[in-house]
Design a protein around this motif. Structure first.
Motif, mmCIF file in Angstrom:
data_model
loop_
_atom_site.group_PDB
_atom_site.id
_atom_site.type_symbol
_atom_site.label_atom_id
_atom_site.label_comp_id
_atom_site.label_asym_id
_atom_site.label_seq_id
_atom_site.Cartn_x
_atom_site.Cartn_y
_atom_site.Cartn_z
ATOM 1 N N SER A 19 -83.937 -0.883 -73.742
ATOM 2 C CA SER A 19 -82.713 -0.754 -74.541
ATOM 3 C C SER A 19 -81.641 0.116 -73.888
ATOM 4 O O SER A 19 -80.958 0.881 -74.570
ATOM 5 N N HIS A 72 -93.938 -7.011 -65.293
ATOM 6 C CA HIS A 72 -93.165 -6.788 -66.525
ATOM 7 C C HIS A 72 -94.115 -6.884 -67.718
ATOM 8 O O HIS A 72 -95.026 -7.719 -67.742
ATOM 9 N N ILE A 89 -88.507 -1.777 -75.401
ATOM 10 C CA ILE A 89 -87.954 -3.011 -74.811
ATOM 11 C C ILE A 89 -87.478 -3.955 -75.905
ATOM 12 O O ILE A 89 -88.265 -4.379 -76.759
ATOM 13 N N GLY A 90 -86.190 -4.221 -75.898
ATOM 14 C CA GLY A 90 -85.603 -5.183 -76.834
ATOM 15 C C GLY A 90 -85.619 -4.729 -78.277
ATOM 16 O O GLY A 90 -85.401 -5.533 -79.187
ATOM 17 N N GLY A 99 -82.360 -5.301 -69.880
ATOM 18 C CA GLY A 99 -82.567 -6.639 -70.426
ATOM 19 C C GLY A 99 -81.333 -7.102 -71.189
ATOM 20 O O GLY A 99 -80.338 -7.534 -70.605
ATOM 21 N N GLY A 100 -81.386 -6.966 -72.519
ATOM 22 C CA GLY A 100 -80.338 -7.488 -73.405
ATOM 23 C C GLY A 100 -78.919 -7.183 -72.943
ATOM 24 O O GLY A 100 -78.071 -8.087 -72.886
ATOM 25 N N GLU A 149 -90.913 1.282 -68.106
ATOM 26 C CA GLU A 149 -90.376 0.629 -69.299
ATOM 27 C C GLU A 149 -91.360 0.792 -70.458
ATOM 28 O O GLU A 149 -92.307 -0.002 -70.585
ATOM 29 N N LYS A 190 -84.367 -12.623 -68.168
ATOM 30 C CA LYS A 190 -85.495 -13.286 -68.834
ATOM 31 C C LYS A 190 -85.240 -14.808 -68.930
ATOM 32 O O LYS A 190 -84.714 -15.377 -67.999
HETATM 33 C C1 PEP Z 1 -86.605 -5.462 -70.070
HETATM 34 O O1 PEP Z 1 -87.131 -6.408 -70.623
HETATM 35 O O2 PEP Z 1 -86.844 -5.245 -68.863
HETATM 36 C C2 PEP Z 1 -85.728 -4.595 -70.846
HETATM 37 C C3 PEP Z 1 -85.577 -3.375 -70.455
HETATM 38 O O3 PEP Z 1 -85.149 -5.145 -71.975
HETATM 39 P P1 PEP Z 1 -84.088 -4.431 -72.960
HETATM 40 O O4 PEP Z 1 -83.060 -3.736 -72.101
HETATM 41 O O5 PEP Z 1 -83.496 -5.550 -73.758
HETATM 42 O O6 PEP Z 1 -84.842 -3.457 -73.790
#
Ligand code: PEP
Length: 264
Positions: free
Chosen positions: A223, A106, A184-185, A244-245, A179, A15
């Motif tokens: 996540s 996304h 997410i996040g 992501g994270g 996703e 990101k």
């Molecule tokens: C993403 O934004 O594609 C994602 C999966 O983020 P996170 O793993 O932080 O949930």
């Protein structure tokens, strides 16, 4: 090939992170992890999506590794070629910089940056015609899940692009990332059972659209971390992860890749 023989993909989505000096540390650490215990390309494809301005650095750093780690663009312009489109980066320019993969759709871009179905179709058309592989993201909101329409929403998002993807492109240039937006996040992951159930539905949907339905990698995102990667990796229709994270820490990302490499 059947869904269970697809080589998994583990892709980090950085990101709007990190600084160049943090990238340097990351690539050194990740290189050390790979040296200590290699993950072969036959076991798992590995990729990272940094910001546009860091793509070249990441590419150069990754070229020092003993295995391929792909640099992926987080987005592509809906305008093609070159021209007067301030701030935009086209598929042509990505290809010109040896970038072969791009994230499209996304949820953050759909929700915050007005990437609607028409825009996504234009981006995808340009990416595919230029020879890029697109990681096309789909997923429902919490409200849609609670209303019981999650499956319908996700399958519709896939049907929305069917008119611009040919049979050959489905087979060799499309990766799907499921996703759920609420995961997410947030630290909330879909249970492995729920994720597998949705992936199986996506697989069925893909099979109706293309004879290559069994060959398309379907990644889970939301996540994903080392603690839940192993269980997700054992699910038949989960062919990797979009992270992501946890991808911002080299050792966590490595452990996730290792979990998929070992499970498949
Ligand atoms: C993403 O934004 O594609 C994602 C999966 O983020 P996170 O793993 O932080 O949930």
């Amino acid at each position: 090939m059947s869904a269970s023989t697809i080589v998994p993909w583990v892709i980090g989505n950085w990101k709007m992170n990190p600084t160049l000096s943090s990238i340097q540390e990351w690539t050194e650490q990740f290189g050390q992890c790979l040296q200590q215990a290699a993950i072969s390309e036959e076991q798992c494809h590995i990729a990272v999506a940094p910001t546009f301005i860091a793509l070249s650095k990441v590419q150069a750093d990754f070229s020092l590794y003993s295995r391929k780690v792909h640099a992926v663009a987080q987005d592509v312009s809906r305008f093609e070629g070159t021209g007067a489109f301030t701030g935009e980066v086209s598929a042509t320019l990505l290809k010109d910089s040896q970038i072969n993969h791009v994230l499209i759709g996304h949820s953050e871009r759909r929700e915050l940056l007005a990437d609607d179905t028409d825009v996504l179709r234009q981006k995808l058309t340009n990416a595919l015609q230029t020879g890029l592989t697109a990681v096309f993201c789909v997923g429902e909101s919490l409200e849609q899940r609670e209303q019981g329409v999650a499956e319908q929403v996700v399958l519709q998002q896939i049907c929305d692009i069917a008119s611009v993807v040919s049979d050959t492109q489905w087979e060799s240039q499309i990766i799907i990332a499921y996703e759920p937006i609420w995961a997410i996040g947030t630290g909330k992951t879909a249970s492995a059972q729920d994720a597998q159930a949705m992936h199986a539905k996506i697989r069925e949907g893909l099979k109706q659209l293309t004879s290559s339905g069994d060959k398309i990698a379907i990644l889970y995102g939301g996540s994903v971390k080392p603690e839940n990667a192993e269980e997700l990796a054992t699910c038949a229709d989960i062919n990797g992860a979009l992270v992501g994270g946890a991808s911002l820490k080299a050792d966590s990302f490595y452990k996730i890749a290792q979990a998929f490499a070992q499970a498949k």
